[in-house]
Scaffold this motif. Structure first.
Motif, PDB file in Angstrom:
ATOM      1  N   MET A  92      10.316 -37.665 -22.684  1.00  0.00           N
ATOM      2  CA  MET A  92       8.383 -37.881 -21.404  1.00  0.00           C
ATOM      3  C   MET A  92       8.865 -37.781 -20.663  1.00  0.00           C
ATOM      4  SD  MET A  92       7.625 -42.020 -23.508  1.00  0.00           S
ATOM      5  CE  MET A  92       6.962 -42.824 -22.080  1.00  0.00           C
ATOM      6  N   ARG A  93      10.621 -37.805 -19.638  1.00  0.00           N
ATOM      7  CA  ARG A  93      10.446 -37.373 -18.595  1.00  0.00           C
ATOM      8  C   ARG A  93      10.239 -35.679 -18.348  1.00  0.00           C
ATOM      9  NH1 ARG A  93      14.867 -41.576 -17.958  1.00  0.00           N
ATOM     10  NH2 ARG A  93      16.543 -40.640 -18.772  1.00  0.00           N
ATOM     11  N   VAL A  94      11.137 -35.415 -19.565  1.00  0.00           N
ATOM     12  CA  VAL A  94      10.934 -33.581 -19.785  1.00  0.00           C
ATOM     13  C   VAL A  94       9.687 -33.159 -19.796  1.00  0.00           C
ATOM     14  CG1 VAL A  94      11.192 -31.923 -20.939  1.00  0.00           C
ATOM     15  CG2 VAL A  94      12.709 -33.491 -20.958  1.00  0.00           C
ATOM     16  N   CYS A  95       8.901 -33.856 -20.853  1.00  0.00           N
ATOM     17  CA  CYS A  95       7.325 -33.382 -20.486  1.00  0.00           C
ATOM     18  C   CYS A  95       5.940 -34.093 -19.823  1.00  0.00           C
ATOM     19  CB  CYS A  95       6.934 -33.669 -22.057  1.00  0.00           C
ATOM     20  SG  CYS A  95       7.307 -32.546 -22.837  1.00  0.00           S
ATOM     21  N   ALA A  96       6.556 -34.749 -18.421  1.00  0.00           N
ATOM     22  CA  ALA A  96       6.186 -35.359 -17.668  1.00  0.00           C
ATOM     23  C   ALA A  96       4.800 -34.569 -17.218  1.00  0.00           C
ATOM     24  CB  ALA A  96       6.935 -35.496 -16.295  1.00  0.00           C
ATOM     25  N   SER A  97       4.541 -33.730 -16.873  1.00  0.00           N
ATOM     26  CA  SER A  97       3.560 -32.471 -16.222  1.00  0.00           C
ATOM     27  C   SER A  97       2.630 -33.067 -17.297  1.00  0.00           C
ATOM     28  CB  SER A  97       3.967 -31.372 -16.056  1.00  0.00           C
ATOM     29  OG  SER A  97       4.627 -30.382 -17.474  1.00  0.00           O
ATOM     30  N   SER A  98       2.626 -33.693 -18.887  1.00  0.00           N
ATOM     31  CA  SER A  98       2.248 -33.521 -19.666  1.00  0.00           C
ATOM     32  C   SER A  98       1.382 -34.693 -20.366  1.00  0.00           C
ATOM     33  CB  SER A  98       2.600 -32.397 -21.127  1.00  0.00           C
ATOM     34  OG  SER A  98       1.801 -33.053 -21.875  1.00  0.00           O
ATOM     35  N   PRO A  99       0.338 -35.644 -19.783  1.00  0.00           N
ATOM     36  CA  PRO A  99       0.438 -36.904 -19.587  1.00  0.00           C
ATOM     37  C   PRO A  99      -0.594 -36.880 -21.281  1.00  0.00           C
ATOM     38  CG  PRO A  99      -0.895 -35.632 -17.854  1.00  0.00           C
ATOM     39  CD  PRO A  99      -0.414 -34.429 -18.254  1.00  0.00           C
ATOM     40  N   GLY A 100      -0.790 -35.869 -22.330  1.00  0.00           N
ATOM     41  CA  GLY A 100      -1.173 -36.062 -23.557  1.00  0.00           C
ATOM     42  C   GLY A 100       0.366 -36.229 -24.353  1.00  0.00           C
ATOM     43  N   THR A 101       1.136 -35.552 -23.972  1.00  0.00           N
ATOM     44  CA  THR A 101       2.477 -35.543 -24.979  1.00  0.00           C
ATOM     45  C   THR A 101       3.134 -36.924 -24.462  1.00  0.00           C
ATOM     46  OG1 THR A 101       2.411 -33.977 -24.096  1.00  0.00           O
ATOM     47  CG2 THR A 101       4.696 -34.613 -24.704  1.00  0.00           C
ATOM     48  N   VAL A 102       3.350 -37.586 -22.685  1.00  0.00           N
ATOM     49  CA  VAL A 102       4.204 -38.374 -23.002  1.00  0.00           C
ATOM     50  C   VAL A 102       3.401 -39.882 -23.073  1.00  0.00           C
ATOM     51  CG1 VAL A 102       4.210 -40.113 -20.935  1.00  0.00           C
ATOM     52  CG2 VAL A 102       4.563 -37.624 -20.601  1.00  0.00           C
ATOM     53  N   GLU A 103       1.408 -39.808 -23.426  1.00  0.00           N
ATOM     54  CA  GLU A 103       1.025 -40.837 -24.076  1.00  0.00           C
ATOM     55  C   GLU A 103       1.667 -41.189 -25.430  1.00  0.00           C
ATOM     56  OE1 GLU A 103      -0.319 -43.301 -22.565  1.00  0.00           O
ATOM     57  OE2 GLU A 103      -1.006 -42.609 -20.425  1.00  0.00           O
ATOM     58  N   THR A 104       1.652 -39.816 -26.177  1.00  0.00           N
ATOM     59  CA  THR A 104       1.707 -39.786 -27.859  1.00  0.00           C
ATOM     60  C   THR A 104       3.022 -40.226 -27.941  1.00  0.00           C
ATOM     61  OG1 THR A 104       0.683 -38.373 -27.720  1.00  0.00           O
ATOM     62  CG2 THR A 104       2.219 -38.693 -29.491  1.00  0.00           C
ATOM     63  N   LEU A 105       4.737 -39.529 -27.746  1.00  0.00           N
ATOM     64  CA  LEU A 105       5.390 -40.178 -27.463  1.00  0.00           C
ATOM     65  C   LEU A 105       6.232 -41.629 -26.963  1.00  0.00           C
ATOM     66  CD1 LEU A 105       6.973 -36.894 -25.602  1.00  0.00           C
ATOM     67  CD2 LEU A 105       7.441 -37.862 -27.565  1.00  0.00           C
ATOM     68  N   PHE A 106       4.994 -41.717 -26.124  1.00  0.00           N
ATOM     69  CA  PHE A 106       4.958 -43.668 -26.024  1.00  0.00           C
ATOM     70  C   PHE A 106       4.537 -44.427 -27.161  1.00  0.00           C
ATOM     71  CE2 PHE A 106       3.578 -48.138 -24.614  1.00  0.00           C
ATOM     72  CZ  PHE A 106       4.825 -48.461 -23.283  1.00  0.00           C
ATOM     73  N   ALA A 107       3.539 -44.091 -27.855  1.00  0.00           N
ATOM     74  CA  ALA A 107       3.173 -44.752 -28.700  1.00  0.00           C
ATOM     75  C   ALA A 107       4.156 -44.837 -30.031  1.00  0.00           C
ATOM     76  CB  ALA A 107       1.537 -43.956 -28.562  1.00  0.00           C
ATOM     77  N   GLU A 108       4.437 -44.039 -29.475  1.00  0.00           N
ATOM     78  CA  GLU A 108       5.366 -43.979 -31.276  1.00  0.00           C
ATOM     79  C   GLU A 108       6.541 -44.832 -30.822  1.00  0.00           C
ATOM     80  OE1 GLU A 108       6.802 -40.004 -31.698  1.00  0.00           O
ATOM     81  OE2 GLU A 108       4.969 -38.731 -32.654  1.00  0.00           O
ATOM     82  N   ALA A 109       6.853 -44.890 -29.824  1.00  0.00           N
ATOM     83  CA  ALA A 109       8.276 -45.788 -29.792  1.00  0.00           C
ATOM     84  C   ALA A 109       7.333 -46.980 -29.475  1.00  0.00           C
ATOM     85  CB  ALA A 109       8.751 -45.497 -28.273  1.00  0.00           C
ATOM     86  N   ALA A 110       6.306 -48.070 -29.142  1.00  0.00           N
ATOM     87  CA  ALA A 110       6.290 -48.832 -28.967  1.00  0.00           C
ATOM     88  C   ALA A 110       5.601 -48.944 -30.637  1.00  0.00           C
ATOM     89  CB  ALA A 110       4.332 -48.449 -28.438  1.00  0.00           C
ATOM     90  N   ALA A 111       5.392 -47.892 -31.406  1.00  0.00           N
ATOM     91  CA  ALA A 111       5.134 -48.112 -33.400  1.00  0.00           C
ATOM     92  C   ALA A 111       5.801 -48.977 -33.953  1.00  0.00           C
ATOM     93  CB  ALA A 111       4.069 -47.164 -33.704  1.00  0.00           C
ATOM     94  N   ALA A 112       7.201 -47.864 -32.793  1.00  0.00           N
ATOM     95  CA  ALA A 112       8.090 -48.433 -33.471  1.00  0.00           C
ATOM     96  C   ALA A 112       8.914 -49.564 -33.155  1.00  0.00           C
ATOM     97  CB  ALA A 112       9.691 -47.538 -33.656  1.00  0.00           C
ATOM     98  N   GLY A 113       8.897 -50.513 -31.959  1.00  0.00           N
ATOM     99  CA  GLY A 113       8.863 -51.398 -31.608  1.00  0.00           C
ATOM    100  C   GLY A 113       9.903 -51.581 -30.799  1.00  0.00           C
ATOM    101  N   VAL A 114      10.489 -50.104 -30.853  1.00  0.00           N
ATOM    102  CA  VAL A 114      11.460 -49.585 -29.046  1.00  0.00           C
ATOM    103  C   VAL A 114      11.451 -49.889 -27.868  1.00  0.00           C
ATOM    104  CG1 VAL A 114      13.027 -49.114 -31.457  1.00  0.00           C
ATOM    105  CG2 VAL A 114      11.936 -47.386 -29.898  1.00  0.00           C
TER     106      VAL A 114
END
Length: 264
Positions: A92-114
Motif C-alpha cells: 500500500m505504501r509503495v502504491c500510495a500514488s494509486s488510490p484504487g490500488t490502495v483501496e483494493t489492497l486494504f480490502a484484501e487485508a480486511a477480508a482476511a481479518g488481519v
C-alpha cells in the motif's frame, strides 16, 4: 566362601546395571521447517518492498507494479498473510500514488481479518493525498475508535501512538483548511477531542522561535554594488533575510549605535 559370594554379587550387579545412553537428538518437525521457511520468504519480500518504496518516492512508476508482482508471488505461495498484514501494508505504501490500488489492497487485508493500525494509517494518508477528506476521516475514525474503549479492571487507557497522532493531526488539519464539515470529519474531530480530554494525547510543543541576527552593510559596500553578493553569501550559509531597511545615519545616531555595539 563369603568373600567369593560377595565378588559374585558385585559381578552380577555390574552386569545387570542399566547402561545410560545419551539422548537422541529429536529430528526437526516438517511443519516447523515449513513455517520457518515461509517466514524467511516473507521477510525477504518485505525488504524488497522497502526498496520498491524508495523507488516510488523518487517518482519511479515501476515501483507499484513490481510490488504487486511480489505480492502475487506471495499469494501463490500461500504466504501473503504469514506475517499478518505486513506485506499488504508495505505494498500500500509503495502504491500510495494509486488510490484504487490502495483501496483494493486494504480490502484484501480486511477480508482476511488481519488489518491493523498501520493498515488504517496508510489508508487514511493515501485518501488524504487524493483529497478524499471524508474517506480519510472515516479511516481515522476507525483508527481512533478502539482507543476510546474503557479498559477493564480500572487499567489506564492506552495513549495514542505517535504515528496515529501524526495522521490525526494531518487529516483534521486538512479538513479544517478545506472547510470540510461532513459527518465523517465531525465524528473524527469529536473522537480526537475526547482522547485529548482523557489525557491520551498531548498537543505537540510549538517549534522553537528562530534566532535572529543583524547584518549591517556599510556605505562603501552599498556604493560599490556588492550588496547583492553579500546577501547571496548570507543565504549560502543557511540564513534567511526576513527584513531589510536602508537608511542614512546622522552623526549622533551613528555614535550612539557604535557605543551600544562596543559595550555589548
Amino acid at each position: 566362601m563369603l568373600a567369593s559370594s560377595a565378588r559374585r554379587l558385585l559381578t552380577l550387579a555390574s552386569c545387570c546395571s542399566p547402561r545410560i545412553h545419551p539422548p537422541l537428538a529429536s529430528a526437526p518437525r516438517p511443519e516447523a521447517d515449513s513455517t520457518a521457511s515461509e517466514r524467511r520468504r516473507v521477510v525477504a519480500a518485505l525488504k524488497r518492498f522497502d526498496q520498491l518504496e524508495a523507488m516510488s518516492s523518487r517518482g519511479d512508476p515501476e515501483g507499484c507494479s513490481c510490488a504487486l508482482e511480489e505480492l502475487r508471488r506471495l499469494r501463490e505461495d500461500g504466504t501473503a498473510f504469514a506475517l499478518g498484514p505486513n506485506a499488504h501494508n508495505r505494498a500500500m505504501r509503495v502504491c500510495a500514488s494509486s488510490p484504487g490500488t490502495v483501496e483494493t489492497l486494504f480490502a484484501e487485508a480486511a477480508a482476511a481479518g488481519v488489518q491493523d493500525d498501520a493498515s488504517l494509517q496508510v489508508l487514511a494518508t493515501c485518501r488524504l493525498e487524493a483529497e478524499d477528506f471524508a474517506g480519510a476521516a472515516a479511516a481515522l475514525s476507525e483508527l481512533l475508535g478502539p482507543l476510546l474503549v474503557q479498559p477493564a479492571h480500572g487499567a489506564a487507557r492506552r495513549r495514542v501512538p505517535a504515528r496515529t497522532a501524526k495522521v490525526a493531526l494531518s487529516v483534521l488539519g486538512a479538513c479544517r483548511d478545506a472547510s470540510v464539515c461532513g459527518d465523517e470529519c465531525r465524528g473524527a474531530a469529536r473522537q480526537w477531542a475526547a482522547l485529548g480530554e482523557g489525557g491520551q494525547w498531548a498537543p505537540p510543543a510549538p517549534p522553537p522561535s528562530p534566532e535572529r541576527t543583524l547584518a549591517l552593510l556599510k556605505p562603501d559596500c552599498v556604493a560599490s554594488g556588492a550588496a547583492g553578493e553579500v546577501e547571496a553569501l548570507i543565504a549560502e550559509h543557511g540564513f534567511e533575510v526576513v527584513r531589510r531597511r536602508r537608511w542614512r545615519m546622522g552623526e549622533g545616531e551613528a555614535a550612539a549605535f557604535l557605543q551600544a555595539s562596543c559595550s555589548s
